[in-house]
Design an enzyme around this catalytic site. Structure first.
Site, PDB file in Angstrom:
ATOM      1  N   LYS A  83       0.987  -1.228   0.045  1.00  0.00           N
ATOM      2  CA  LYS A  83      -0.223   0.298  -0.179  1.00  0.00           C
ATOM      3  C   LYS A  83       0.709   1.686  -0.103  1.00  0.00           C
ATOM      4  CE  LYS A  83      -4.240   1.713   1.959  1.00  0.00           C
ATOM      5  NZ  LYS A  83      -4.956   0.744   3.658  1.00  0.00           N
TER       6      LYS A  83
HETATM    7  C1  E4P Z   1      -8.383   1.532   3.931  1.00  0.00           C
HETATM    8  O1  E4P Z   1      -7.327   0.797   3.137  1.00  0.00           O
HETATM    9  C2  E4P Z   1      -8.147   2.966   4.684  1.00  0.00           C
HETATM   10  O2  E4P Z   1      -6.915   3.340   5.613  1.00  0.00           O
HETATM   11  C3  E4P Z   1      -8.867   3.329   5.751  1.00  0.00           C
HETATM   12  O3  E4P Z   1      -9.919   2.599   5.371  1.00  0.00           O
HETATM   13  C4  E4P Z   1      -9.336   4.908   6.190  1.00  0.00           C
HETATM   14  O4  E4P Z   1      -9.923   4.467   6.882  1.00  0.00           O
HETATM   15  P1  E4P Z   1     -10.742   5.928   8.326  1.00  0.00           P
HETATM   16  O5  E4P Z   1     -10.783   7.058   7.553  1.00  0.00           O
HETATM   17  O6  E4P Z   1     -12.019   5.768   8.617  1.00  0.00           O
HETATM   18  O7  E4P Z   1      -9.604   5.866   8.669  1.00  0.00           O
END
Ligand code: E4P
Length: 217
Positions: A83
């Site tokens: 990622k």
């Molecule tokens: C996933 O890939 C993201 O990092 C995550 O959904 C972020 O979510 P949040 O905005 O609730 O922290």
């Protein structure tokens, strides 16, 4: 539509995975911090449970360092997805790592143009954050519609992974638009089974059944 779990909670992942509800998992530095676990250990444990893509996020900000971290994370298991943040350095790292055959999830996407760049850099997944857009009074789902249109216009293979999901309505809207994947906290997935009329109907059936005096087993 594929369901990814947005968590490093091993028990929750195992429970929903046993029900066939888990096509993958996403993590980020905040999720790892909340788990209180070592990133390599907890990510390996998740990969042992889930056969689909498991996103592990780099923390470097320069392309060369991101690439080095991405290669190390990819050694954890074959289903690791590296990622990377949607910055120019992240896009450079995306181009290199996807060129090596690694799955890449480009994260922190907040605009259709960013999503276009990620697709051109060879991303396997693009992660637009709908909840964080809603938080600042913008329309998160409009971003998903725009990316769907753009990717379909040009047959990009990058999958739209709707992230920052806060509610069951985000899941429903994603499905209506035709997003490829959603990633959500386990509580949101479980809430999808809830309906007040299901509870009310079951309660009435149970009361009537008790009046029959019968038993099935
Ligand atoms: C996933 O890939 C993201 O990092 C995550 O959904 C972020 O979510 P949040 O905005 O609730 O922290």
């Amino acid at each position: 539509m594929k369901f990814f779990l947005d968590t490093a909670d091993i028990d929750a992942i195992a429970e929903l995975n046993d029900l066939g509800m888990v096509d993958g998992v996403t993590t980020n530095p905040s999720i790892i911090m909340k788990s209180g676990r070592d990133i390599m250990e907890v990510t390996k444990e998740i990969c042992d449970i889930v056969s689909g893509p498991v996103s592990a996020e780099v923390v470097a900000t320069k392309a060369d360092d991101m690439i080095a971290e991405g290669r190390k994370l990819a050694e954890i298991a074959e289903n690791i997805t590296v990622k990377l943040p949607l910055t120019w350095d992240g896009l450079k790292a995306c181009k290199t790592l996807s060129g090596e055959g690694k799955m890449v999830n480009v994260t922190l996407c907040f605009s259709p143009n960013q999503a276009l760049l990620a697709a051109k850099a060879g991303a396997t997944f693009i992660s637009p954050f709908v909840g964080r857009l809603d938080d600042i009074n913008l329309d998160g789902m409009e971003l998903i519609e725009d990316i769907r249109t753009i990717y379909d216009n040009y047959n990009f293979e990058t999958e739209i992974l709707v992230a920052s999901i806060r509610s069951v309505n985000h899941v429903l809207d994603s499905a209506r638009i035709g997003a490829d994947v959603i990633t959500a906290p386990p509580a949101v997935i479980k809430k999808m089974a809830d309906h007040v009329l299901t509870d009310k109907g079951l309660d009435a059936f149970m009361k009537d059944w008790a009046k029959t005096g019968q038993s099935i087993l």
